[in-house]
Design an enzyme around this catalytic site. Sequence first.
Site, PDB file in Angstrom:
ATOM      1  N   LYS A  70     -10.036   2.489 -17.785  1.00 18.03           N
ATOM      2  CA  LYS A  70     -10.904   1.527 -16.973  1.00 18.03           C
ATOM      3  C   LYS A  70     -12.070   2.027 -15.871  1.00 18.03           C
ATOM      4  O   LYS A  70     -13.124   1.997 -15.813  1.00 18.03           O
ATOM      5  CB  LYS A  70     -10.183   0.651 -15.735  1.00 18.03           C
ATOM      6  CG  LYS A  70      -9.727  -0.605 -16.513  1.00 18.03           C
ATOM      7  CD  LYS A  70      -8.864  -1.960 -15.346  1.00 18.03           C
ATOM      8  CE  LYS A  70      -8.651  -2.727 -16.685  1.00 18.03           C
ATOM      9  NZ  LYS A  70      -8.334  -3.739 -14.678  1.00 18.03           N
ATOM     10  N   ASP A 106     -12.601  -8.777 -12.098  1.00 20.76           N
ATOM     11  CA  ASP A 106     -11.360  -8.822 -11.225  1.00 20.76           C
ATOM     12  C   ASP A 106     -10.695  -9.687  -9.233  1.00 20.76           C
ATOM     13  O   ASP A 106     -10.909 -10.316  -9.694  1.00 20.76           O
ATOM     14  CB  ASP A 106     -10.603  -7.650 -11.055  1.00 20.76           C
ATOM     15  CG  ASP A 106      -9.891  -7.308 -12.435  1.00 20.76           C
ATOM     16  OD1 ASP A 106      -9.347  -8.196 -13.242  1.00 20.76           O
ATOM     17  OD2 ASP A 106      -9.223  -6.198 -12.436  1.00 20.76           O
TER      18      ASP A 106
HETATM   19  P1  NAP Z   1       0.833   0.026  -9.252  1.00 15.58           P
HETATM   20  O1  NAP Z   1      -0.932   0.897  -8.815  1.00 15.58           O
HETATM   21  O2  NAP Z   1       1.576   0.461 -10.203  1.00 15.58           O
HETATM   22  O3  NAP Z   1       1.094  -0.390  -7.998  1.00 15.58           O
HETATM   23  C1  NAP Z   1       0.186  -1.326  -6.956  1.00 15.58           C
HETATM   24  C2  NAP Z   1       1.407  -1.311  -5.606  1.00 15.58           C
HETATM   25  O4  NAP Z   1       2.150  -1.068  -5.938  1.00 15.58           O
HETATM   26  C3  NAP Z   1       1.941   0.303  -5.140  1.00 15.58           C
HETATM   27  O5  NAP Z   1       1.271   0.182  -3.682  1.00 15.58           O
HETATM   28  C4  NAP Z   1       2.383   1.142  -5.829  1.00 15.58           C
HETATM   29  O6  NAP Z   1       3.568   1.563  -4.729  1.00 15.58           O
HETATM   30  C5  NAP Z   1       4.064  -0.055  -5.143  1.00 15.58           C
HETATM   31  N1  NAP Z   1       4.775  -0.124  -5.608  1.00 15.58           N
HETATM   32  C6  NAP Z   1       4.954  -0.016  -7.250  1.00 15.58           C
HETATM   33  N2  NAP Z   1       6.319   0.259  -7.621  1.00 15.58           N
HETATM   34  C7  NAP Z   1       7.187  -0.155  -6.305  1.00 15.58           C
HETATM   35  C8  NAP Z   1       8.569   0.198  -6.135  1.00 15.58           C
HETATM   36  N3  NAP Z   1       9.184   0.184  -7.309  1.00 15.58           N
HETATM   37  N4  NAP Z   1       8.534  -0.260  -4.706  1.00 15.58           N
HETATM   38  C9  NAP Z   1       7.876  -0.027  -4.179  1.00 15.58           C
HETATM   39  N5  NAP Z   1       6.408  -0.323  -4.074  1.00 15.58           N
HETATM   40  C10 NAP Z   1       6.096   0.355  -5.617  1.00 15.58           C
HETATM   41  O7  NAP Z   1       0.163  -1.282 -10.072  1.00 15.58           O
HETATM   42  P2  NAP Z   1      -0.782  -2.148  -9.825  1.00 15.58           P
HETATM   43  O8  NAP Z   1      -1.532  -1.960 -11.116  1.00 15.58           O
HETATM   44  O9  NAP Z   1      -1.869  -2.013  -9.193  1.00 15.58           O
HETATM   45  O10 NAP Z   1      -0.576  -3.868 -10.513  1.00 15.58           O
HETATM   46  C11 NAP Z   1       0.155  -4.478  -9.316  1.00 15.58           C
HETATM   47  C12 NAP Z   1       0.780  -6.167 -10.117  1.00 15.58           C
HETATM   48  O11 NAP Z   1      -0.706  -6.406 -10.219  1.00 15.58           O
HETATM   49  C13 NAP Z   1       1.203  -5.448 -11.274  1.00 15.58           C
HETATM   50  O12 NAP Z   1       2.359  -6.691 -11.932  1.00 15.58           O
HETATM   51  C14 NAP Z   1       0.422  -6.230 -12.289  1.00 15.58           C
HETATM   52  O13 NAP Z   1       0.491  -7.013 -13.822  1.00 15.58           O
HETATM   53  C15 NAP Z   1      -0.357  -7.442 -11.481  1.00 15.58           C
HETATM   54  N6  NAP Z   1      -1.690  -7.376 -12.042  1.00 15.58           N
HETATM   55  C16 NAP Z   1      -2.044  -9.019 -12.162  1.00 15.58           C
HETATM   56  C17 NAP Z   1      -3.867  -9.391 -12.492  1.00 15.58           C
HETATM   57  C18 NAP Z   1      -4.039 -10.786 -13.021  1.00 15.58           C
HETATM   58  O14 NAP Z   1      -5.037 -11.112 -12.810  1.00 15.58           O
HETATM   59  N7  NAP Z   1      -3.476 -11.704 -12.304  1.00 15.58           N
HETATM   60  C19 NAP Z   1      -4.033  -8.535 -12.112  1.00 15.58           C
HETATM   61  C20 NAP Z   1      -4.017  -6.690 -11.883  1.00 15.58           C
HETATM   62  C21 NAP Z   1      -2.445  -6.499 -12.026  1.00 15.58           C
HETATM   63  P3  NAP Z   1       3.314   3.125  -4.805  1.00 15.58           P
HETATM   64  O15 NAP Z   1       2.231   4.254  -5.405  1.00 15.58           O
HETATM   65  O16 NAP Z   1       4.178   4.032  -3.711  1.00 15.58           O
HETATM   66  O17 NAP Z   1       3.567   3.394  -6.198  1.00 15.58           O
END
Ligand code: NAP
Length: 286
Positions: A70, A106
């Site tokens: 991306k 998004d």
């Molecule tokens: P990411 O960058 O991996 O993590 C997002 C946040 O969650 C960060 O602040 C991270 O903290 C925290 N986090 C991750 N694992 C954790 C844990 N075990 N304990 C505590 N905090 C944790 O994920 P992302 O790409 O933003 O995606 C987040 C979610 O959104 C995913 O489940 C994804 O499937 C969903 N999503 C949905 C859509 C949709 O269209 N519905 C679109 C995009 C994403 P750290 O920085 O400290 O790791």
Amino acid sequence: MITGKTKVLAVIGNPVDHSMSPVFQNAGIGAAGVDYVYTAFPVLEESLGDAVAGMKAMGICGINVTIPHKEAVMKYLDYIDKDAEILGAVNTIVNNNGVLTGYNTDVKGFIGGMKQIGFSPRNKQAVLLGAGGAARAVIWGLIQEKVAGLTIGVRNVSKARPLVEYFSKYIKIVLLDWSTPEFDEALVKAQLLVNATPLGMYPHVAAMPPVNWDKVPRGILAYDIIYTPAETLFLKTAREHGCQILNGEAMLVGQGAESFRLWTGIKLDTGLMAKALRQALADKVS
Ligand code: NAP
């Protein structure tokens, strides 16, 4: 029927075989009776430039871009739309006679989900859990919708600080460790609570961000952008607490429908697309 005239759309990523986009896009395309087909191409990081050049060479009119491309794809494009520029990420490429423009849909997907259930974040206090890639679209969406205040809770404040500073030119954002009493106080004032962490996503369905539910006002909207399972533990707990709940299905389908609109000018039936998504997700886990 696919013929020599059928126009090709696709998602690129690595891996990409798990992507649900072909399922709901083709459902929408079929119902609209338009001559397109949507597929998926796995693209290695070192082949990304070639893949974009191939899009031009083969006249592929639209591409969705997913992890891990991306950000990296932006340098291969002729123009970048404002939302994509601000988010620093492109999820949609429009090929207009060889001129490639990058968009990020998004934000529209995230906001559209709330609008579908009649909820507006305007002048409301929002609390967001997580500050990763998906949170960027959430924050920018809430800023554009003129949210009154935004508190972000995370496990690692110093890691999240650059993101918060980046958006602080648009709105005052309070960044807190979600295990502190200060964060609990922010929950007391919340009118919208969004989970943008992966906690609770299949297969780790027993996980949930550490929300002190005693502090959460009953009746507010709890929005989990996760779409599998349909009801995460976060949403189940919120529902039992008396919150209105919303999962990430409408966001996912909404970003896809907005991509299709950018490629073709056609608005697909998002209700039907969501139904196809839900069925495919249910088949996947059963
Ligand atoms: P990411 O960058 O991996 O993590 C997002 C946040 O969650 C960060 O602040 C991270 O903290 C925290 N986090 C991750 N694992 C954790 C844990 N075990 N304990 C505590 N905090 C944790 O994920 P992302 O790409 O933003 O995606 C987040 C979610 O959104 C995913 O489940 C994804 O499937 C969903 N999503 C949905 C859509 C949709 O269209 N519905 C679109 C995009 C994403 P750290 O920085 O400290 O790791």
